[in-house]
Scaffold this motif. Sequence first.
Motif, short mmCIF file in Angstrom:
data_model
loop_
_atom_site.label_atom_id
_atom_site.label_comp_id
_atom_site.label_asym_id
_atom_site.label_seq_id
_atom_site.Cartn_x
_atom_site.Cartn_y
_atom_site.Cartn_z
N PRO A 64 0.80 -1.23 0.00
CA PRO A 64 0.00 0.00 0.00
C PRO A 64 0.83 1.28 0.00
CG PRO A 64 -0.05 -1.05 2.16
CD PRO A 64 0.58 -2.03 1.22
N ASP A 65 2.04 1.23 0.57
CA ASP A 65 2.87 2.45 0.64
C ASP A 65 3.41 2.88 -0.72
OD1 ASP A 65 2.47 2.58 3.33
OD2 ASP A 65 4.38 1.65 3.87
N PHE A 66 3.36 1.99 -1.70
CA PHE A 66 3.92 2.30 -3.02
C PHE A 66 2.86 2.79 -4.01
CE2 PHE A 66 7.01 -0.39 -1.03
CZ PHE A 66 8.24 0.04 -1.52
N PHE A 67 1.64 2.99 -3.52
CA PHE A 67 0.54 3.42 -4.38
C PHE A 67 -0.20 4.58 -3.74
CE2 PHE A 67 1.48 -0.91 -5.46
CZ PHE A 67 1.44 -0.91 -6.85
N SER A 68 -0.61 5.53 -4.57
CA SER A 68 -1.34 6.69 -4.06
C SER A 68 -2.73 6.28 -3.62
CB SER A 68 -1.43 7.78 -5.13
OG SER A 68 -0.17 8.33 -5.40
N ASP A 91 3.31 13.08 0.19
CA ASP A 91 3.68 14.48 -0.06
C ASP A 91 4.84 14.90 0.84
OD1 ASP A 91 1.77 14.77 -2.00
OD2 ASP A 91 0.32 15.81 -0.74
N GLN A 92 4.80 14.49 2.09
CA GLN A 92 5.85 14.86 3.03
C GLN A 92 7.18 14.20 2.66
OE1 GLN A 92 4.25 13.75 6.83
NE2 GLN A 92 2.64 15.29 6.77
N ILE A 93 7.13 12.93 2.27
CA ILE A 93 8.35 12.23 1.86
C ILE A 93 8.92 12.88 0.60
CG2 ILE A 93 9.26 10.06 0.95
CD1 ILE A 93 7.21 8.61 2.73
N GLU A 142 11.65 5.99 -3.38
CA GLU A 142 10.97 5.06 -4.27
C GLU A 142 9.46 5.05 -4.01
OE1 GLU A 142 10.67 1.72 -7.09
OE2 GLU A 142 11.75 3.60 -6.85
N LEU A 143 9.06 5.37 -2.78
CA LEU A 143 7.64 5.36 -2.44
C LEU A 143 6.87 6.35 -3.30
CD1 LEU A 143 7.72 5.15 1.48
CD2 LEU A 143 7.44 3.29 -0.17
N PHE A 144 7.25 7.63 -3.26
CA PHE A 144 6.47 8.61 -4.01
C PHE A 144 6.77 8.55 -5.50
CE2 PHE A 144 10.29 11.19 -3.16
CZ PHE A 144 10.47 11.86 -4.35
N ARG A 145 7.98 8.19 -5.87
CA ARG A 145 8.30 8.13 -7.30
C ARG A 145 7.50 7.03 -7.99
NH1 ARG A 145 14.82 8.72 -7.75
NH2 ARG A 145 14.36 8.44 -9.98
N HIS A 146 7.37 5.89 -7.35
CA HIS A 146 6.56 4.81 -7.92
C HIS A 146 5.08 5.15 -7.86
CE1 HIS A 146 4.39 0.94 -8.01
NE2 HIS A 146 5.37 0.54 -8.80
N ALA A 147 4.64 5.66 -6.72
CA ALA A 147 3.21 5.94 -6.54
C ALA A 147 2.71 6.98 -7.54
CB ALA A 147 2.96 6.42 -5.11
N TYR A 148 3.44 8.08 -7.68
CA TYR A 148 2.98 9.15 -8.56
C TYR A 148 3.06 8.74 -10.03
CZ TYR A 148 3.35 12.18 -4.43
OH TYR A 148 3.21 12.76 -3.19
N CYS A 149 4.08 7.96 -10.39
CA CYS A 149 4.20 7.51 -11.78
C CYS A 149 3.06 6.55 -12.15
CB CYS A 149 5.54 6.83 -12.02
SG CYS A 149 6.95 7.98 -12.12
#
Length: 338
Positions: free
Chosen positions: A139-143, A152-154, A188-195
Amino acid sequence: MRQTQTFFRTLAAVILVFGLTTTANAQFGNILKTAKQTVKMKAQRAKATVRDKKNSIVFEHTTGAVLGASNSAGDKVYGAINSVMNKGNNAIRSAKQGAINSITGKKGGSGGAVNYSKGFKYKDLDETIFPYSPMESFPDFFSSAGNSDKLDQICAACVMAVLNGKPIDQFVNVTLKDGRQGVVPIDELFRHAYCTQFLNTPTDFEKFKKVVPALLFVNRGFAQKAIYPMDDPAKGIVNINKSQLLLWQSKDQMDQARLAREEAVIEVACNTVDYNQLSEYLRETYALASASTDPNDKAMVYMMAETVYNEIFTQHVDYDAAGMPARQIDLARAKFAQ
């Protein structure tokens, strides 16, 4: 624009946590002075056509200044990139098509035109680049509504760390469905999630605005400034004492995989993002950069605007250098450069 402003409110909070010094603020003042000079020089020599080989790397060159390099160092970066980017728009589009093929696992040709607007379902993406499956297990790797603020904070913290030359030294443990274990940097969390969020629905402009900070890593100068402390990057050994291994076999392999994701986002955006919304976003973002009195916010907003301008706006399928939207952006950039 609300998403951009929300991001920078988060950024401001992160700045307070990091406690930037007077020296750091002064550095950002110098950054913006040099960056403005670079934009002004570019405006003077740019042709009113599709971007030429120099325009195609303007932000790469600008980042040499943004990240504190001397003019001579910036020129060396400029020359080095220019030697590999000396190609026409058709070749650039072909290279970007390769990025799409790679994320969908297609090794050969595309087999016909890709309908970008349909989006890319996560299950159809190449697992070597998008390995976190099933989604419910990561779940942490997806928005999602539940982790939006956290991502957003990360994102803000990692971007600020890069700008200040601080390491991104937090790693997240991952166990894939095939049993493979390893760690990934926290960005990697936000980069993967946002992409993945954008690729899934690439006509949603709010999702496009969300992915823009992640696209900063496409810029070579910015990416090279990102520090990931590892005991042996070539072998993917993060920490010998903690027995931490990268999920990838090496840092280079990690960098290539993540770059492929973000290049694919850029290619899709060039074909799906509404051109008028894109031009409005850029006008507002440059105006926000000009109006900001905080050098940290100003540098960040400017860098995001330049990334979108150089990588997406001038490469958009509807781009017309002589059209009013493009001319308005030229004016906005010129105002910032004053």
